[in-house]
Design a protein around this motif. Structure first.
Motif, short mmCIF file in Angstrom:
data_model
loop_
_atom_site.label_atom_id
_atom_site.label_comp_id
_atom_site.label_asym_id
_atom_site.label_seq_id
_atom_site.Cartn_x
_atom_site.Cartn_y
_atom_site.Cartn_z
N SER A 1 41.81 -55.74 49.05
CA SER A 1 41.14 -54.70 49.85
C SER A 1 40.92 -53.44 49.02
O SER A 1 39.84 -52.85 49.05
CB SER A 1 41.97 -54.39 51.09
OG SER A 1 42.12 -55.53 51.90
N PHE A 2 41.95 -53.03 48.30
CA PHE A 2 41.81 -51.83 47.46
C PHE A 2 40.73 -52.03 46.40
O PHE A 2 39.89 -51.16 46.18
CB PHE A 2 43.15 -51.51 46.79
CG PHE A 2 44.15 -50.84 47.68
CD1 PHE A 2 43.87 -49.63 48.29
CD2 PHE A 2 45.40 -51.41 47.91
CE1 PHE A 2 44.79 -49.00 49.11
CE2 PHE A 2 46.33 -50.79 48.72
CZ PHE A 2 46.02 -49.58 49.32
N ARG A 3 40.77 -53.16 45.75
CA ARG A 3 39.84 -53.41 44.65
C ARG A 3 38.41 -53.47 45.16
O ARG A 3 37.49 -52.87 44.57
CB ARG A 3 40.21 -54.71 43.94
CG ARG A 3 39.37 -55.00 42.69
CD ARG A 3 39.91 -56.23 41.98
NE ARG A 3 39.70 -57.44 42.76
CZ ARG A 3 40.29 -58.60 42.50
NH1 ARG A 3 41.16 -58.69 41.51
NH2 ARG A 3 40.04 -59.67 43.25
N THR A 4 38.20 -54.17 46.26
CA THR A 4 36.85 -54.28 46.84
C THR A 4 36.33 -52.91 47.24
O THR A 4 35.16 -52.58 46.99
CB THR A 4 36.88 -55.21 48.06
OG1 THR A 4 37.36 -56.50 47.66
CG2 THR A 4 35.49 -55.35 48.66
N PHE A 5 37.19 -52.11 47.87
CA PHE A 5 36.77 -50.76 48.28
C PHE A 5 36.32 -49.94 47.09
O PHE A 5 35.26 -49.30 47.10
CB PHE A 5 37.93 -50.08 49.01
CG PHE A 5 37.69 -48.61 49.27
CD1 PHE A 5 36.85 -48.20 50.29
CD2 PHE A 5 38.29 -47.65 48.48
CE1 PHE A 5 36.62 -46.86 50.51
CE2 PHE A 5 38.08 -46.30 48.71
CZ PHE A 5 37.25 -45.90 49.73
N MET A 6 37.12 -49.94 46.03
CA MET A 6 36.80 -49.10 44.87
C MET A 6 35.57 -49.59 44.13
O MET A 6 34.75 -48.81 43.66
CB MET A 6 38.01 -49.02 43.94
CG MET A 6 39.11 -48.12 44.47
SD MET A 6 40.47 -47.90 43.30
CE MET A 6 41.45 -49.34 43.66
N GLU A 7 35.41 -50.89 44.04
CA GLU A 7 34.25 -51.43 43.31
C GLU A 7 32.96 -51.23 44.07
O GLU A 7 31.91 -50.94 43.47
CB GLU A 7 34.47 -52.91 43.02
CG GLU A 7 35.55 -53.19 41.98
CD GLU A 7 35.82 -54.66 41.77
OE1 GLU A 7 36.49 -55.01 40.79
OE2 GLU A 7 35.36 -55.48 42.61
N ALA B 1 32.58 -45.08 36.46
CA ALA B 1 32.72 -45.59 35.09
C ALA B 1 33.84 -46.62 35.02
O ALA B 1 34.85 -46.52 35.73
CB ALA B 1 33.00 -44.43 34.14
N GLN B 2 33.67 -47.59 34.12
CA GLN B 2 34.61 -48.70 34.04
C GLN B 2 36.00 -48.23 33.65
O GLN B 2 37.01 -48.74 34.15
CB GLN B 2 34.10 -49.74 33.05
CG GLN B 2 34.94 -51.02 33.00
CD GLN B 2 34.98 -51.74 34.33
OE1 GLN B 2 33.96 -51.84 35.00
NE2 GLN B 2 36.15 -52.23 34.71
N ASP B 3 36.07 -47.23 32.74
CA ASP B 3 37.40 -46.78 32.32
C ASP B 3 38.14 -46.10 33.46
O ASP B 3 39.35 -46.28 33.62
CB ASP B 3 37.28 -45.84 31.12
CG ASP B 3 36.36 -44.66 31.40
OD1 ASP B 3 35.60 -44.72 32.40
OD2 ASP B 3 36.38 -43.69 30.63
N LEU B 4 37.41 -45.34 34.30
CA LEU B 4 38.05 -44.72 35.45
C LEU B 4 38.46 -45.77 36.47
O LEU B 4 39.56 -45.70 37.04
CB LEU B 4 37.10 -43.70 36.09
CG LEU B 4 37.61 -43.01 37.36
CD1 LEU B 4 38.94 -42.29 37.10
CD2 LEU B 4 36.58 -42.03 37.91
N LEU B 5 37.60 -46.76 36.68
CA LEU B 5 37.94 -47.83 37.61
C LEU B 5 39.17 -48.58 37.13
O LEU B 5 40.06 -48.92 37.92
CB LEU B 5 36.75 -48.77 37.77
CG LEU B 5 36.89 -49.87 38.82
CD1 LEU B 5 37.09 -49.28 40.21
CD2 LEU B 5 35.66 -50.77 38.80
#
Length: 696
Positions: A473-479, A485-489
């Motif tokens: 859930s966290f990953r889907t929300f953030m993506e 930017a990929q480094d921040l993600l």
């Protein structure tokens, strides 16, 4: 909020009655004889007239009030006009019906101006047609003064009469404009024509420097009736906007109700101006701009005063919403006003510096609030762990509410900021990322403590699975919501990846422990029966797979990749133990055949159960090929290719494999090892394999 209420509404006992857009019919105070009193009385009128239907005629009470006003005005002006009637017999007054009806023009002789007494009678009857003869009378007086034939006393006497008539005309004109929608349209047009004519005369007098007055006359222009009208508009706007808003059932704060009241009042009143007054007013008077500027200035003054207070978080937010969103969107750019107000240039309700200070306060308030809410959600999750509560099941998967709670908190904060402006929403995203990163680190540390201290609990594994599932859930929300930017993600996802990895280790600890003695059999039997041993290993894994069915599918696949990696890694470790030395090509080919068969078994089993680790497919077959080959040059080529797929394949690992080939000389081994000194370039992305394998 008590002090703020006083700021909005003034002292108690002096407030208008509550109610939206009601129109009291109480009599209005009539202007006095002096110009200053006349301006004040004009300004006291409420702008409720702006929304009064044109077709509504005054009631009986209003008729009575009008009659009383006529009497008061006559008495108030009696001293001024005494010079007209001194020594004369009093003329009979017109009936109320005649006074209130549409005045009929007095027939005039073509070769003379009306007398002062006739003009006074006309003006008292509301005959605005008298404005033309009065202007002619003023010009005649100026000509007489310029000619120099009259005495100073005579000029003063005549000018006093003219000015008294102008005062009466002014009260008639501004009185009609005070409540413009109650006046018949034709009467309103007459008043506006007089106002426009007087404004032109003022400008002409100023241009000709005639405002100083002709010799023997006091300067009387510019009279500035237009400014008086605009002051009346401003006072009407203040009266309308300062009404106490009615209480509502929506739980709004005092400041919120005031904002809503002022915004709604301004929009509805300006719509009435556009629809009903603009067609009647001459364009040069700019009626829409006059009303819009007055309402805007009052609104801005109130909000700027409010902004000086130490506001609660909710009122800070509402102030920003009104200044940057609702006012420009729902008032200035509302469908009926957008085209009318484009050229007015009202601007913002608050200066930029004040807005930036409010935004900084808003960000600070929101960060503190979300930090507290997310910490509370995490504490609730920790209590469930401590109490050994079984996690919920959702679609057959272990489920925790923690991710949903935190995502809702973050989403609501983001939505609030975006309601102000998109730019504020973008700034809030950065604030939210900092706060989310902090709470995820706290979450990961708490989970690590739980893994170490709670192994004895009955729902231990179920809660481990539920918290691994949270990561999705966290990953889907953030993506999806934070396309950043990929480094921040990666920085944001690091705590979750660590949590997932530690959770996998915990779930697989028992299985890998069971596999350890089975893998030992491979080297203990000197690879006499590798197929049977590997079958036992595969069966042991298959029996444990149902334990992971409550993971989300994507995590079950990731877990299967971990198992796949473990099987390949342990197989290579057993090959690298240096206990097996095969001196003949036939023996080496036989072992290579076993390795290929085992590699196919591992690959098929793991792939069928969801492992996405295609990068492991070359690991064992290529080692088998290195063991099978006899030509050192061919081995070199195979080793060089292998190193491109597995860049962590070192000389130590290569030496351990080459040790199996007992028929290679030391120089040949050295030559083959040297190929790894050449950087052939690695295929990206590469994952660790041989770095997980220690060779002695």
């Amino acid at each position: 909020m008590l002090s703020m209420a006083t700021l909005f509404h003034g002292p108690p006992g002096q407030q208008p009655e509550p109610g939206a857009l009601d129109f009291p019919r109480s009599p209005q105070k009539l202007p006095s004889a002096s110009e200053a009193e006349s301006e004040a009385s004009m300004s006291e009128a409420s702008s409720e007239d702006l929304v009064l239907p044109l077709e509504v005629a005054p009631g009986r009470e209003s008729d009575k009030a009008a009659k009383k006003e006529k009497k008061k005005k006559s008495r108030g002006l009696a001293s001024v006009f005494s010079v007209f009637t001194k020594g004369r017999k009093k003329k009979p007054q017109p009936s109320s019906a005649e006074a209130e009806g549409e005045p009929e023009p007095r027939p005039q002789l073509a070769d003379r101006l009306p007398t002062v007494e006739e003009l006074k009678a006309d003006l008292e009857r509301g005959r605005l047609e008298a404005a033309g003869p009065l202007l002619a009378l003023e010009r005649e007086l100026q000509a007489a003064a310029a000619a120099g034939g009259a005495s100073a006393e005579e000029l003063v006497r005549r000018q006093s009469k003219v000015e008294a008539l102008y005062l009466l005309l002014r009260d008639q004109v501004l009185g009609l404009l005070r409540r413009p929608l109650e006046a018949p349209p034709e009467r309103l047009r007459q008043a506006l024509a007089v106002l426009a004519e007087q404004e032109r005369e003022d400008r002409a007098a100023e241009a000709a420097a005639a405002g100083r007055g002709a010799p023997g006359l006091a300067p009387t222009r510019p009279r500035r009736w237009l400014q008086a009208w605009r002051r009346g508009v401003a006072q009407a706007a203040e009266e309308r906007m300062s009404r106490r808003p009615a209480a509502d059932a929506e739980g709004r704060s005092e400041a919120e109700r005031v904002f809503v009241h002022m915004g709604r009042t301004m929009r509805e009143d300006l719509e009435a101006v556009v629809e009903r007054l603009k067609p009647l007013f001459p364009p040069e008077l700019g009626v829409v701009a006059a009303y819009a500027e007055s309402y805007h200035e009052y609104f801005a003054a109130q909000l700027e005063a409010v902004a000086q207070f130490e506001l609660c978080p909710r009122d800070t937010y509402m102030l920003l919403v009104w200044v940057q969103n609702l006012y420009p969107k729902d008032v200035i750019n509302s469908p009926k006003l957008a085209g009318e107000l484009q050229g007015v240039g009202l601007g913002s309700l608050l200066p930029p510096k004040q807005i930036r200070l409010l935004e900084a306060t808003f960000f600070s308030n929101e960060a503190a609030s979300m930090r507290e809410l997310m910490a509370r959600a995490l504490d609730l999750e920790l209590k469930c762990w401590d109490q050994d509560a079984a996690p919920q099941k959702l679609d057959g998967h272990c489920h925790s509410e923690l991710a949903i709670d935190i995502i809702q908190i973050i989403s609501q904060g983001q939505a609030k900021a975006e309601e102000i402006t998109p730019d504020v929403g973008a700034q809030m995203k950065r604030v939210l990322q900092v706060e989310l990163a902090a709470v995820l680190r706290s979450y990961q540390r708490a989970f690590d403590d739980f893994l170490e201290s709670s192994k004895h609990l009955g729902n231990y594994r179920a809660n481990v699975i539920a918290n691994i599932n949270n990561c999705l859930s966290f990953r889907t929300f953030m993506e999806q919501k934070w396309q950043t930017a990929q480094d921040l993600l990666s920085h944001l996802l690091n705590p979750l990846n660590e949590l997932k990895s530690r959770g996998f280790d915990t779930l697989l600890q028992g299985l890998f422990g069971d596999l350890k003695p089975l893998f030992k059999k491979l080297s203990q039997t000197r690879w006499a029966a590798p197929a049977q041993t590997l079958e036992q290993i595969i069966c042991a894994v298959r029996e444990r797979l149902p334990e992971f069915e409550e993971l989300h599918d994507c995590f079950r696949e990731e877990l299967m990749e971990v198992i796949h990696l473990h099987l390949v890694k342990e197989y290579i470790i057993r090959l690298s133990k240096r206990r097996l030395v095969l001196r003949t090509p036939e023996q080496q080919q036989q072992l290579a055949g076993h390795i290929l068969a085992n590699a196919e078994l591992i690959q098929n089993f793991c792939t069928e159960n969801g492992s996405p680790a295609t990068w492991l497919h070359r690991a064992l077959p290529t080692l088998a090929e290195i063991i099978r080959l006899q030509d050192p040059s061919a081995i070199k080529i195979e080793v060089a290719t292998y190193a491109t797929w597995y860049p962590d394949f070192s000389k130590g690992h290569l030496s351990a494999i080459l040790a199996i080939k007992g028929n290679l000389s030391s120089s040949e081994v050295k030559s083959i090892r040297s190929i790894l000194d050449i950087n052939t370039g690695a295929h990206e992305p590469s994952k660790p394999l041989f770095s997980l394998i220690n060779v002695g």
